[in-house]
Design a protein around this motif. Structure first.
Motif, mmCIF file in Angstrom:
data_model
loop_
_atom_site.group_PDB
_atom_site.id
_atom_site.type_symbol
_atom_site.label_atom_id
_atom_site.label_comp_id
_atom_site.label_asym_id
_atom_site.label_seq_id
_atom_site.Cartn_x
_atom_site.Cartn_y
_atom_site.Cartn_z
ATOM 1 N N PRO A 38 27.967 49.766 42.542
ATOM 2 C CA PRO A 38 27.700 49.063 43.549
ATOM 3 C C PRO A 38 26.441 49.452 44.369
ATOM 4 O O PRO A 38 26.048 48.671 45.276
ATOM 5 N N ASP B 147 31.615 37.393 33.981
ATOM 6 C CA ASP B 147 30.767 38.673 33.691
ATOM 7 C C ASP B 147 30.131 38.484 32.453
ATOM 8 O O ASP B 147 30.419 37.509 31.751
ATOM 9 N N GLY C 193 34.203 33.854 38.508
ATOM 10 C CA GLY C 193 34.452 35.360 38.239
ATOM 11 C C GLY C 193 34.074 35.722 36.700
ATOM 12 O O GLY C 193 34.522 36.737 36.247
ATOM 13 N N ASP D 202 36.509 25.694 36.510
ATOM 14 C CA ASP D 202 36.348 26.669 37.431
ATOM 15 C C ASP D 202 37.400 27.736 37.351
ATOM 16 O O ASP D 202 38.777 27.612 37.716
ATOM 17 N N PRO E 92 29.859 45.626 39.770
ATOM 18 C CA PRO E 92 30.977 46.576 40.368
ATOM 19 C C PRO E 92 31.111 48.093 39.830
ATOM 20 O O PRO E 92 31.898 48.716 40.393
ATOM 21 N N VAL F 260 27.146 32.420 36.715
ATOM 22 C CA VAL F 260 27.765 33.684 37.006
ATOM 23 C C VAL F 260 27.173 33.882 38.577
ATOM 24 O O VAL F 260 25.916 33.751 38.630
ATOM 25 N N GLY F 261 27.932 34.275 39.514
ATOM 26 C CA GLY F 261 27.622 34.275 40.582
ATOM 27 C C GLY F 261 27.709 35.722 41.357
ATOM 28 O O GLY F 261 26.806 36.573 41.354
ATOM 29 N N THR F 262 29.050 35.957 41.591
ATOM 30 C CA THR F 262 29.470 37.333 42.194
ATOM 31 C C THR F 262 29.050 38.491 41.408
ATOM 32 O O THR F 262 28.154 39.581 41.829
ATOM 33 N N GLN F 263 29.033 38.381 40.135
ATOM 34 C CA GLN F 263 28.701 39.661 39.175
ATOM 35 C C GLN F 263 27.183 39.899 39.021
ATOM 36 O O GLN F 263 26.736 41.025 38.499
ATOM 37 N N GLY G 101 25.322 39.372 41.939
ATOM 38 C CA GLY G 101 24.773 39.981 43.100
ATOM 39 C C GLY G 101 25.277 41.420 43.277
ATOM 40 O O GLY G 101 24.707 42.114 44.115
ATOM 41 N N VAL G 102 26.435 41.655 42.766
ATOM 42 C CA VAL G 102 27.046 42.997 42.949
ATOM 43 C C VAL G 102 27.446 43.390 41.603
ATOM 44 O O VAL G 102 28.101 42.948 40.794
#
Length: 210
Positions: A94, A64, A62, A32, A91, A83-86, A88-89
């Motif tokens: 947005p 991407d 983090g 991680d 950057p 891959v999670g945050t990248q 859903g959003v």
């Protein structure tokens, strides 16, 4: 599924006896964040040395598309990229700025004539042919050179027009669409952004509407 998450690479060796106890269970080793390439190589060596070559290594933290591409090109022995945050959003974008423009009313094509905001009247369809630019035409026109249509009706009169897609359907559709893109549009870095080419006579309805 058994999952080993560790901040110290050599702690991977601690649960090996547990993994051996149930060889039927699928197991993963999760790394991680931080530098993933070097720890992945070390973890793979530790696992293989313990006779656990079937244990997958998952990377997260983090990620991407650019970092995933770098790790793949570097040959990092990673089996899963979490891959999670990248996902859903985005950057760099947005939010999606969109506007509704009416192009047909009561089966009659209509258009907007405002300065610098004029629209093309009539319902549209976009056709794709492998190795060629996309073609935009009016609905009902014959596809050029057996190209396939890209736009389809999903809801109509408040109801779904077909069965819900499964994630496998979405993956297969992406693979098909990606394979049909011209080569310059495929790189992750600085891809060529193509533009649909209108068919001959595409502007005729606009001329009539004016």
């Amino acid at each position: 599924m058994s999952d080993v998450t560790t901040t110290d690479l050599y702690e991977v060796t601690m649960p090996l006896s547990h993994l051996r106890e149930d060889t039927r269970a699928a197991a993963t080793c999760s790394l991680d964040g931080g530098d993933l390439e070097s720890p992945a190589r070390q973890a793979r060596a530790v696992l293989d040395g313990a006779g656990l070559s079937d244990v997958a290594i998952t990377a997260g933290g983090g990620l991407d598309e650019y970092e995933v591409s770098r790790l793949v090109r570097a040959g990092a022995p990673l089996d899963v990229y979490a891959v999670g945050t990248q996902v859903g959003v985005a950057p760099n974008a947005p939010y999606l700025d969109a506007a509704y423009k009416r192009v047909e009313y009561d089966a009659r094509p209509v258009m907007k004539l405002s300065s610098a905001k004029a629209t093309a009247p009539g319902r549209k369809q976009v056709f794709r042919h492998v190795g060629r630019p996309d073609v935009i035409a009016l609905c009902g026109e014959e596809p050029p050179d057996s190209a396939r249509p890209l736009l389809r009706t999903v809801p109509q009169d408040g109801r779904r027009t077909g069965p819900a897609d499964r994630w496998q359907d979405a993956r297969e559709r992406f693979r098909t669409d990606f394979a049909g893109l011209p080569e310059p549009a495929c790189p992750i870095h600085d891809p060529f952004s193509g533009q649909a080419v209108p068919v001959p006579g595409f502007s005729a309805p606009a001329e009539r509407a004016r």
